[in-house]
Write an enzyme that holds these catalytic residues in place. Structure first.
Site, PDB file in Angstrom:
ATOM      1  N   ASN A  27       0.864  -1.181   0.000  1.00 41.63           N
ATOM      2  CA  ASN A  27       0.000   0.000   0.000  1.00 41.63           C
ATOM      3  C   ASN A  27       0.905   1.238   0.000  1.00 41.63           C
ATOM      4  O   ASN A  27       1.482   1.590   1.019  1.00 41.63           O
ATOM      5  CB  ASN A  27      -0.880  -0.029   1.263  1.00 41.63           C
ATOM      6  N   TRP A  28       0.996   1.858  -1.163  1.00 39.10           N
ATOM      7  CA  TRP A  28       1.916   2.995  -1.304  1.00 39.10           C
ATOM      8  C   TRP A  28       1.331   4.304  -0.779  1.00 39.10           C
ATOM      9  O   TRP A  28       1.993   5.328  -0.782  1.00 39.10           O
ATOM     10  CB  TRP A  28       2.332   3.147  -2.778  1.00 39.10           C
ATOM     11  N   LYS A  29       0.068   4.274  -0.380  1.00 37.11           N
ATOM     12  CA  LYS A  29      -0.580   5.497   0.131  1.00 37.11           C
ATOM     13  C   LYS A  29      -0.334   6.656  -0.845  1.00 37.11           C
ATOM     14  O   LYS A  29      -0.361   6.439  -2.040  1.00 37.11           O
ATOM     15  CB  LYS A  29      -0.089   5.792   1.545  1.00 37.11           C
TER      16      LYS A  29
ATOM     17  N   HIS B 206      -9.898   1.427   4.419  1.00 39.92           N
ATOM     18  CA  HIS B 206      -8.608   1.634   5.089  1.00 39.92           C
ATOM     19  C   HIS B 206      -8.759   2.628   6.235  1.00 39.92           C
ATOM     20  O   HIS B 206      -9.487   3.616   6.122  1.00 39.92           O
ATOM     21  CB  HIS B 206      -7.541   2.127   4.100  1.00 39.92           C
TER      22      HIS B 206
ATOM     23  N   GLU C  55      -7.046   4.992   7.270  1.00 40.19           N
ATOM     24  CA  GLU C  55      -6.800   6.414   7.000  1.00 40.19           C
ATOM     25  C   GLU C  55      -7.976   7.074   6.298  1.00 40.19           C
ATOM     26  O   GLU C  55      -8.022   8.296   6.166  1.00 40.19           O
ATOM     27  CB  GLU C  55      -5.495   6.562   6.184  1.00 40.19           C
TER      28      GLU C  55
ATOM     29  N   GLU D 156      -6.199  -4.679  10.495  1.00 44.51           N
ATOM     30  CA  GLU D 156      -5.190  -3.647  10.735  1.00 44.51           C
ATOM     31  C   GLU D 156      -5.609  -2.832  11.953  1.00 44.51           C
ATOM     32  O   GLU D 156      -6.425  -1.899  11.832  1.00 44.51           O
ATOM     33  CB  GLU D 156      -5.094  -2.693   9.538  1.00 44.51           C
TER      34      GLU D 156
ATOM     35  N   GLY E 242       1.619   2.611  10.799  1.00 42.25           N
ATOM     36  CA  GLY E 242       2.617   3.681  10.716  1.00 42.25           C
ATOM     37  C   GLY E 242       3.229   4.085  12.048  1.00 42.25           C
ATOM     38  O   GLY E 242       3.871   5.125  12.147  1.00 42.25           O
TER      39      GLY E 242
ATOM     40  N   SER F 141       2.508  -1.704  10.483  1.00 40.12           N
ATOM     41  CA  SER F 141       3.929  -1.711  10.873  1.00 40.12           C
ATOM     42  C   SER F 141       4.663  -3.017  10.583  1.00 40.12           C
ATOM     43  O   SER F 141       5.617  -3.365  11.281  1.00 40.12           O
ATOM     44  CB  SER F 141       4.080  -1.356  12.353  1.00 40.12           C
TER      45      SER F 141
HETATM   46  P1  PGA Z   1       2.333   0.600   7.616  1.00 44.18           P
HETATM   47  O1  PGA Z   1       0.944   0.788   6.849  1.00 44.18           O
HETATM   48  O2  PGA Z   1       2.895  -0.735   7.188  1.00 44.18           O
HETATM   49  O3  PGA Z   1       3.194   1.753   7.163  1.00 44.18           O
HETATM   50  O4  PGA Z   1       2.033   0.625   9.065  1.00 44.18           O
HETATM   51  C1  PGA Z   1       0.067  -0.278   6.663  1.00 44.18           C
HETATM   52  C2  PGA Z   1      -1.210   0.197   6.019  1.00 44.18           C
HETATM   53  O5  PGA Z   1      -1.572   1.373   6.192  1.00 44.18           O
HETATM   54  O6  PGA Z   1      -1.895  -0.548   5.330  1.00 44.18           O
END
Ligand code: PGA
Length: 248
Positions: free
Chosen positions: A10-12, A98, A100, A166, A172, A209
Site C-alpha cells: 500500500n503505497w498510500k 482503510h 486512514e 489492521e 505507521g 507496521s
Molecule cells: P504501515 O501501513 O505498514 O506503514 O504501518 C500499513 C497500512 O496502512 O496498510
C-alpha cells in the site's frame, strides 16, 4: 483454499513515475520459482495505476487501487474514481475501508463500495480494526463485529474478499499487537465470518507496521494468509526481504 501468501504493497500517497521503475527488482524477483506462492499486489496512487499495469503485464504481479467511489454508475462525483474506472485500467484489486479513510466514510458507505467493486469483478482488500481508545476500552470485538457485519450486508459471496486486520493504532507507528492479542482477534474475525458465511473460502491478512524484522514473529499466527504493507513496501529491498522471510 490455495496456500498462496499475499504481499500487498500500500503505497498510500507516496511514489512518482520514477519510483515505478524501482519496482523492476520486485518484478524480476516475482519470477523466481522458489517464491511462486507469493502473490504480490501493488496498490499505488491512482495516477500510477496505468504505468504499473503496463510494467507488470508480463509478470504475475497484480495491481490495485487504494479506494473507490460507491456509485456503480458514472456520475457527478468530482474527484472520485469508480470501481469501473479502476477495472478498465487493468487493476484487479481495490482496498476498501482503510483506516486512514475511515474518518470520512461510514460502515454503510464501505458496504456500498464493496458491492460496487465486486460487481466490477474487482477483488476487495477490506480493512478492519480498532482504534487505540477502543482497544483500551475493551470493545475491540464489538467494533470488529460492527465493521464486518455492516460491510457484508447484502453480500452473499465473499470468496473475492481479503479481510485485512489492521489495528488502527498499529498503522505507521512501529507498534504491533502482542501475539496473544493478535491471535485472539484473528480467531474472533475468523469465527465471525465463518459463522455467517458458512463454508465459503476467504482470506485474512494482517497489516500495521509490518517489516522484515517482525514478520517472522507474525507468521506464528496460523490463519494469516499474508500482509498489507505500507512504508516497508516503498523500497524494493525491504519488500523483497519480507517475502523471502515469509516463504521458505
Ligand atoms: P504501515 O501501513 O505498514 O506503514 O504501518 C500499513 C497500512 O496502512 O496498510
Amino acid at each position: 483454499m490455495t496456500n498462496n501468501m499475499f504481499f500487498i504493497a500500500n503505497w498510500k500517497m507516496f511514489g512518482d513515475i520514477r519510483s515505478v521503475n524501482s519496482t523492476k527488482k520486485v518484478i524480476k524477483f516475482s519470477k523466481n520459482k522458489k517464491y511462486k506462492r507469493a502473490q504480490i499486489i501493488y496498490c499505488p496512487p491512482y495516477t500510477l495505476l496505468e504505468k504499473f499495469s503496463k510494467i507488470t503485464k508480463k509478470s504475475k504481479i497484480k495491481i490495485g487501487a487504494q479506494n473507490c467511489h460507491y456509485s456503480q454508475r458514472p456520475g457527478p462525483f468530482t474527484g472520485s474514481i469508480s470501481a469501473n474506472l479502476i477495472k478498465s485500467i487493468g487493476a484487479n484489486y481495490v482496498i476498501i475501508g482503510h483506516s486512514e479513510n475511515r474518518s470520512f466514510e461510514s460502515d454503510l458507505i464501505i458496504n456500498k463500495k464493496i458491492i460496487s467493486a465486486l460487481k466490477e469483478n474487482l477483488k476487495v482488500i477490506f480493512c478492519i480494526g480498532e482504534t487505540y481508545k477502543e482497544k483500551k476500552n475493551n470493545i475491540t470485538f464489538r467494533v470488529l463485529k460492527r465493521q464486518i457485519s455492516t460491510a457484508l450486508k447484502n453480500i452473499k459471496k465473499i470468496n473475492n474478499i481479503i479481510f485485512a486486520y489492521e489495528p488502527r493504532w498499529a498503522i505507521g507507528t512501529g507498534k504491533l499487537p502482542n501475539l496473544a492479542e493478535l491471535n485472539k482477534n484473528i480467531n474472533y474475525i475468523n469465527n465471525l465470518i465463518s459463522e455467517t458465511k458458512k463454508k465459503q473460502t476467504y482470506k485474512i491478512i494482517y497489516g500495521g507496521s509490518v517489516n522484515s524484522e517482525n514478520v517472522s514473529e507474525l507468521l506464528k499466527i496460523k490463519d494469516l494468509k499474508g500482509f498489507l504493507i505500507g512504508s516497508a513496501s516503498l523500497k524494493s529491498k525491504n519488500f523483497i526481504d519480507i517475502i523471502k522471510k515469509s516463504i521458505n
